[in-house]
Design a protein around this motif. Structure first.
Motif, PDB file in Angstrom:
ATOM      1  N   SER A 117       0.841  -1.200   0.000  1.00  0.00           N
ATOM      2  CA  SER A 117       0.000   0.000   0.000  1.00  0.00           C
ATOM      3  C   SER A 117       0.870   1.242   0.000  1.00  0.00           C
ATOM      4  CB  SER A 117      -0.929   0.010   1.219  1.00  0.00           C
ATOM      5  OG  SER A 117      -0.173   0.072   2.425  1.00  0.00           O
ATOM      6  N   VAL A 118       0.276   2.346  -0.313  1.00  0.00           N
ATOM      7  CA  VAL A 118       0.943   3.653  -0.310  1.00  0.00           C
ATOM      8  C   VAL A 118       0.001   4.656   0.330  1.00  0.00           C
ATOM      9  CG1 VAL A 118       2.353   3.209  -2.355  1.00  0.00           C
ATOM     10  CG2 VAL A 118       0.035   4.145  -2.614  1.00  0.00           C
ATOM     11  N   THR A 119       0.531   5.807   0.707  1.00  0.00           N
ATOM     12  CA  THR A 119      -0.342   6.870   1.192  1.00  0.00           C
ATOM     13  C   THR A 119      -0.624   7.847   0.052  1.00  0.00           C
ATOM     14  OG1 THR A 119       1.455   8.307   1.943  1.00  0.00           O
ATOM     15  CG2 THR A 119       0.598   6.686   3.517  1.00  0.00           C
ATOM     16  N   VAL A 120      -1.854   8.345   0.013  1.00  0.00           N
ATOM     17  CA  VAL A 120      -2.263   9.360  -0.953  1.00  0.00           C
ATOM     18  C   VAL A 120      -2.630  10.619  -0.178  1.00  0.00           C
ATOM     19  CG1 VAL A 120      -3.915  10.009  -2.731  1.00  0.00           C
ATOM     20  CG2 VAL A 120      -3.072   7.660  -2.623  1.00  0.00           C
ATOM     21  N   ARG A 121      -1.989  11.730  -0.518  1.00  0.00           N
ATOM     22  CA  ARG A 121      -2.179  12.998   0.184  1.00  0.00           C
ATOM     23  C   ARG A 121      -2.915  13.984  -0.706  1.00  0.00           C
ATOM     24  NH1 ARG A 121       0.654  17.840   0.063  1.00  0.00           N
ATOM     25  NH2 ARG A 121       0.766  19.061   2.012  1.00  0.00           N
ATOM     26  N   ALA A 122      -3.938  14.636  -0.147  1.00  0.00           N
ATOM     27  CA  ALA A 122      -4.684  15.677  -0.850  1.00  0.00           C
ATOM     28  C   ALA A 122      -3.997  17.019  -0.626  1.00  0.00           C
ATOM     29  CB  ALA A 122      -6.114  15.731  -0.357  1.00  0.00           C
ATOM     30  N   ARG A 123      -3.795  17.754  -1.694  1.00  0.00           N
ATOM     31  CA  ARG A 123      -3.044  19.016  -1.648  1.00  0.00           C
ATOM     32  C   ARG A 123      -3.642  20.056  -0.713  1.00  0.00           C
ATOM     33  NH1 ARG A 123      -4.216  21.270  -6.889  1.00  0.00           N
ATOM     34  NH2 ARG A 123      -6.187  21.622  -5.795  1.00  0.00           N
ATOM     35  N   ASP A 124      -4.935  20.345  -0.862  1.00  0.00           N
ATOM     36  CA  ASP A 124      -5.503  21.492  -0.151  1.00  0.00           C
ATOM     37  C   ASP A 124      -5.582  21.255   1.350  1.00  0.00           C
ATOM     38  OD1 ASP A 124      -5.734  22.438  -2.687  1.00  0.00           O
ATOM     39  OD2 ASP A 124      -7.915  22.618  -2.692  1.00  0.00           O
ATOM     40  N   SER A 125      -6.001  20.062   1.743  1.00  0.00           N
ATOM     41  CA  SER A 125      -6.202  19.775   3.162  1.00  0.00           C
ATOM     42  C   SER A 125      -4.971  19.169   3.826  1.00  0.00           C
ATOM     43  CB  SER A 125      -7.374  18.815   3.341  1.00  0.00           C
ATOM     44  OG  SER A 125      -7.074  17.542   2.763  1.00  0.00           O
ATOM     45  N   GLY A 126      -4.100  18.533   3.049  1.00  0.00           N
ATOM     46  CA  GLY A 126      -2.952  17.836   3.619  1.00  0.00           C
ATOM     47  C   GLY A 126      -3.300  16.492   4.231  1.00  0.00           C
ATOM     48  N   ARG A 127      -4.539  16.049   4.121  1.00  0.00           N
ATOM     49  CA  ARG A 127      -4.951  14.753   4.671  1.00  0.00           C
ATOM     50  C   ARG A 127      -4.384  13.613   3.831  1.00  0.00           C
ATOM     51  NH1 ARG A 127     -11.263  15.005   4.757  1.00  0.00           N
ATOM     52  NH2 ARG A 127     -11.034  12.939   5.727  1.00  0.00           N
ATOM     53  N   GLN A 128      -4.173  12.462   4.512  1.00  0.00           N
ATOM     54  CA  GLN A 128      -3.623  11.298   3.830  1.00  0.00           C
ATOM     55  C   GLN A 128      -4.429  10.057   4.165  1.00  0.00           C
ATOM     56  OE1 GLN A 128       0.636  10.615   3.702  1.00  0.00           O
ATOM     57  NE2 GLN A 128       1.023  12.632   4.591  1.00  0.00           N
ATOM     58  N   VAL A 129      -4.539   9.172   3.188  1.00  0.00           N
ATOM     59  CA  VAL A 129      -5.154   7.857   3.403  1.00  0.00           C
ATOM     60  C   VAL A 129      -4.214   6.796   2.828  1.00  0.00           C
ATOM     61  CG1 VAL A 129      -7.534   8.707   3.351  1.00  0.00           C
ATOM     62  CG2 VAL A 129      -6.446   7.977   1.228  1.00  0.00           C
ATOM     63  N   ARG A 130      -4.312   5.595   3.398  1.00  0.00           N
ATOM     64  CA  ARG A 130      -3.501   4.485   2.903  1.00  0.00           C
ATOM     65  C   ARG A 130      -4.345   3.621   1.976  1.00  0.00           C
ATOM     66  NH1 ARG A 130       1.244   2.623   3.888  1.00  0.00           N
ATOM     67  NH2 ARG A 130       1.554   4.008   5.693  1.00  0.00           N
ATOM     68  N   ILE A 131      -3.853   3.425   0.746  1.00  0.00           N
ATOM     69  CA  ILE A 131      -4.606   2.724  -0.288  1.00  0.00           C
ATOM     70  C   ILE A 131      -3.746   1.588  -0.852  1.00  0.00           C
ATOM     71  CG2 ILE A 131      -5.633   2.951  -2.594  1.00  0.00           C
ATOM     72  CD1 ILE A 131      -6.336   5.798  -1.964  1.00  0.00           C
ATOM     73  N   PRO A 132      -4.300   0.399  -1.046  1.00  0.00           N
ATOM     74  CA  PRO A 132      -3.541  -0.675  -1.694  1.00  0.00           C
ATOM     75  C   PRO A 132      -3.064  -0.249  -3.074  1.00  0.00           C
ATOM     76  CG  PRO A 132      -5.558  -1.535  -0.709  1.00  0.00           C
ATOM     77  CD  PRO A 132      -5.641  -0.045  -0.625  1.00  0.00           C
ATOM     78  N   VAL A 133      -1.841  -0.633  -3.433  1.00  0.00           N
ATOM     79  CA  VAL A 133      -1.276  -0.251  -4.729  1.00  0.00           C
ATOM     80  C   VAL A 133      -2.153  -0.760  -5.866  1.00  0.00           C
ATOM     81  CG1 VAL A 133       0.706  -0.551  -6.282  1.00  0.00           C
ATOM     82  CG2 VAL A 133       1.081  -0.143  -3.838  1.00  0.00           C
ATOM     83  N   SER A 134      -2.763  -1.942  -5.675  1.00  0.00           N
ATOM     84  CA  SER A 134      -3.600  -2.520  -6.729  1.00  0.00           C
ATOM     85  C   SER A 134      -4.846  -1.688  -7.008  1.00  0.00           C
ATOM     86  CB  SER A 134      -4.013  -3.945  -6.350  1.00  0.00           C
ATOM     87  OG  SER A 134      -4.762  -3.932  -5.135  1.00  0.00           O
ATOM     88  N   GLU A 135      -5.241  -0.831  -6.052  1.00  0.00           N
ATOM     89  CA  GLU A 135      -6.446  -0.015  -6.210  1.00  0.00           C
ATOM     90  C   GLU A 135      -6.116   1.455  -6.445  1.00  0.00           C
ATOM     91  OE1 GLU A 135      -9.179  -0.739  -2.977  1.00  0.00           O
ATOM     92  OE2 GLU A 135      -8.520  -2.818  -2.823  1.00  0.00           O
ATOM     93  N   LEU A 136      -4.821   1.759  -6.531  1.00  0.00           N
ATOM     94  CA  LEU A 136      -4.384   3.161  -6.597  1.00  0.00           C
ATOM     95  C   LEU A 136      -4.890   3.857  -7.853  1.00  0.00           C
ATOM     96  CD1 LEU A 136      -2.681   5.467  -5.412  1.00  0.00           C
ATOM     97  CD2 LEU A 136      -0.701   4.511  -6.624  1.00  0.00           C
ATOM     98  N   VAL A 137      -4.726   3.234  -9.020  1.00  0.00           N
ATOM     99  CA  VAL A 137      -5.129   3.863 -10.277  1.00  0.00           C
ATOM    100  C   VAL A 137      -6.618   4.192 -10.273  1.00  0.00           C
ATOM    101  CG1 VAL A 137      -5.457   3.474 -12.749  1.00  0.00           C
ATOM    102  CG2 VAL A 137      -3.272   2.924 -11.685  1.00  0.00           C
ATOM    103  N   GLY A 138      -7.440   3.252  -9.868  1.00  0.00           N
ATOM    104  CA  GLY A 138      -8.879   3.463  -9.870  1.00  0.00           C
ATOM    105  C   GLY A 138      -9.311   4.585  -8.940  1.00  0.00           C
ATOM    106  N   GLN A 139      -8.703   4.657  -7.755  1.00  0.00           N
ATOM    107  CA  GLN A 139      -9.083   5.697  -6.801  1.00  0.00           C
ATOM    108  C   GLN A 139      -8.600   7.080  -7.252  1.00  0.00           C
ATOM    109  OE1 GLN A 139     -11.201   5.309  -4.377  1.00  0.00           O
ATOM    110  NE2 GLN A 139     -11.345   3.113  -4.861  1.00  0.00           N
ATOM    111  N   LEU A 140      -7.377   7.132  -7.785  1.00  0.00           N
ATOM    112  CA  LEU A 140      -6.901   8.421  -8.291  1.00  0.00           C
ATOM    113  C   LEU A 140      -7.724   8.886  -9.483  1.00  0.00           C
ATOM    114  CD1 LEU A 140      -3.005   8.100  -8.045  1.00  0.00           C
ATOM    115  CD2 LEU A 140      -4.489   9.599  -6.709  1.00  0.00           C
TER     116      LEU A 140
END
Length: 596
Positions: A549-572
């Motif tokens: 998994s990796v963390t994905v950070r949102a620019r404006d809020s700075g919040r982060q969530v941990r997402i499985p790499v296999s699901e990263l493309v779909g969520q982004l």
């Protein structure tokens, strides 16, 4: 927070982060020319593609790409040779040239000085004791001259074929109308778009990329039958808009009109339904690409500033640094353009309108006896015969006497009525040729880019440290995703980060990889150029019991969530397309404590 003006902050960031900067600095530069750096070129390209998607693809329009240099007769026909002028006043001391209406607007309460006649502009300069911004010399009493803004050149060797760099992309569409109408099956209405460079030799370029000498336009020319074609307003009638009609501008206490497109058209505030339709489309498009709607309005042209061919014209304007700047214009141009090119050119700028049922009409006909005209008038006989045919269509009564007079090249010729062979006969016709009217939405791409950057610019504090970020919409941001290894000297993290970069690029994302400096600094760099999401590869994501998994950070809020790499493309993809919010993603996955 910074006390610099909005324009100063934006100019500094744009140069430092590669959005735009003055061109040719190594040779002293040249006013009015800018280079878009890596970030700016990407943002500009994304804006153009978003415009193409909305105004070409979704509207079912045709797109062309015409030359940027065109021969002189094109601009003689269009009126640019005689009427494409700005008002110039020259300083008597330093010789610097200034745009007179801008001087007045900058130093007085007068708005839209461009619409004033030259004599009144000269009086305003004198009455307000305006001085040269360059050296301070008095400008009172100096003449204000009309200055043509077109760049002139020669086509081919020598100077026998003068040409001009186009001052707008529209003429390239108009002059090719006889060919383009065939691609549209000669069926109205249809639209033609073009995105490309235009050139104006501005007297006093200013406000960085707001007023330059070379810029990009995105224009749509909608060709319509004025008697038959009406837009379908159902898709935009409920769109809410802020209008600044001419009537309100002329009042001391004039106010904005907050209404819907449907109401504005019905009540006549917007005088043309086609203009209303495109205002509604533009409102939604500007909102989607990230223009702040609290700093946006549609302003109607005053009578004095409206082009002579425009029955109605509105500008889309954005507020930047306390000033309103025009970022698009919407004009009903009537049949002016095609009629002028039909008059000057050697082709048909009309469309055949089929009648519902054939009609029987009386038609004036002449069949000149060339066996008489030829010997009598020699080489001018053919032109005289053509003039007789034209006169018969325009004024049949002219043939009632014993002879008829026509004019050819300024000379009058008398022809016996019997030789003209005039008669009126009944004909059955299936339709008629009409000159289409034109509705023109014209967008300034560079000014739209400037607006997006200005409206997206934000400053806040993170962990006691000041942060600058650009809150650009994912659809137009120069880079979609930044990818970082949390620690830059661990081979496993670097290798996995490079795998993620490749995976995202293969999926069509624009990705930047960065392993230089602290993770907080890397976030700040991407925040400042407007990258919406950052992906961080860390040990926790690789060493757990579950999938990587990796963390994905949102620019404006700075919040982060941990997402499985296999699901990263779909969520982004869902986040970038606006199909999911970050809150929704955070509810599905583990939210983690953000790094600085």
């Amino acid at each position: 927070m910074s006390e610099r003006t909005e324009g100063e902050r934006l100019a500094e960031l744009a140069k430092r982060r590669g959005y735009f900067f003055g061109s040719n600095a190594a040779y002293g530069g040249a006013a009015g020319f800018y280079t878009f750096g890596p970030q700016g070129a990407a943002l500009k390209s994304n804006v153009e593609e978003a415009w193409r998607d909305r105004f070409t693809v979704k509207e079912g329009n045709l797109e062309i790409e015409a030359p940027t240099i065109m021969p002189e007769p094109v601009f003689e026909a269009s009126g640019h040779l005689d009427g494409f002028d700005d008002m110039l006043v020259e300083c008597p001391e330093c010789g610097e040239s200034h745009r007179a209406d801008h001087l007045i607007e900058d130093e007085t309460d007068v708005e839209d000085a461009e619409s004033y006649p030259v004599e009144e502009v000269e009086s305003l300069i004198a009455d307000n004791d305006l001085r040269c911004p360059n050296c301070g010399a008095e400008l009172a009493g100096e003449s204000v001259e009309d200055f043509n803004l077109m760049f002139e050149t020669n086509i081919g060797p020598g100077s026998s074929t003068p040409g001009y760099l186009r001052p707008e992309t529209a003429q390239g569409i108009f002059v090719e109308f006889p060919r383009i109408k065939e691609y549209a099956r000669n069926s109205l209405p249809f639209g033609v778009t073009q995105i490309g460079r235009a050139y104006r030799n501005e007297i006093s370029p200013r406000k960085s990329i707001v007023r330059t000498r070379e810029f990009t336009q995105a224009e749509l020319e909608q060709f319509v039958d004025p008697e038959r074609d009406e837009p379908d307003l159902s898709s935009v009638e409920d769109v809410e808009v802020v209008l600044y009609p001419a009537e309100e501008q002329q009042k001391d206490d004039g106010e904005y009109v907050e209404t819907t497109i449907g109401e504005a058209v019905e009540e006549g505030v917007i005088g043309n339904a086609w203009v209303g339709y495109f205002l509604g489309i533009a409102q939604g498009w500007y909102e989607r690409i990230g223009v702040d709607m609290d700093r946006f309005r549609f302003r109607q042209h005053l009578t004095g500033e409206r082009a002579h061919y425009a029955a109605d014209c509105w500008d889309a304007e954005s507020e930047v640094d306390g000033d309103w700047i025009e970022i698009a214009g919407f004009a009903y141009r009537g049949d002016y353009d095609l009629s002028k090119h039909g008059e000057y050119g050697d082709d048909e700028f009309t469309v055949f309108r089929q009648y519902d049922e054939p009609k029987t009409v009386e038609r004036a006909v002449v069949e000149p006896d060339m066996s008489v005209l030829g010997p009598e008038f020699g080489g001018q006989a053919a032109d005289i015969a053509e003039a007789l045919e034209t006169l018969a269509e325009r004024d049949p009564d002219a043939f009632e006497g014993d002879e008829v007079t026509v004019e050819v090249d300024g000379e009058e010729f008398a022809v016996d009525a019997d030789v003209a062979n005039f008669r009126v006969e009944e004909q059955t016709i299936a339709g008629e040729h009409i000159t289409p009217h034109v509705v023109e939405p014209s967008f300034g791409v560079d000014r739209t880019v400037y607006t997006l950057l200005a409206h997206a610019y934000s400053e806040d504090e993170v962990d006691g440290e000041e942060r600058t970020y650009l809150s650009l919409e994912p659809g137009v941001a120069p880079t979609d995703v930044g990818v970082f290894p949390l620690v830059s000297n661990v081979e496993e993290l670097i290798d996995r980060s490079e795998d993620v970069v490749e995976q995202l690029r293969d999926a069509g994302f624009s990705v930047v990889y960065d392993d230089s400096g602290s993770i907080g600094r890397r976030y700040r760099r991407q925040d400042e150029v407007g990258t919406p999401f950052c992906v961080t590869v860390d040990r926790d994501g690789l060493e757990g019991d579950g999938p990587d998994s990796v963390t994905v950070r949102a620019r404006d809020s700075g919040r982060q969530v941990r997402i499985p790499v296999s699901e990263l493309v779909g969520q982004l993809r869902a986040l970038s397309d606006g199909d999911r919010s970050f809150d929704e993603v955070a509810q599905q996955y583990e939210e983690v404590t953000a790094d600085a």
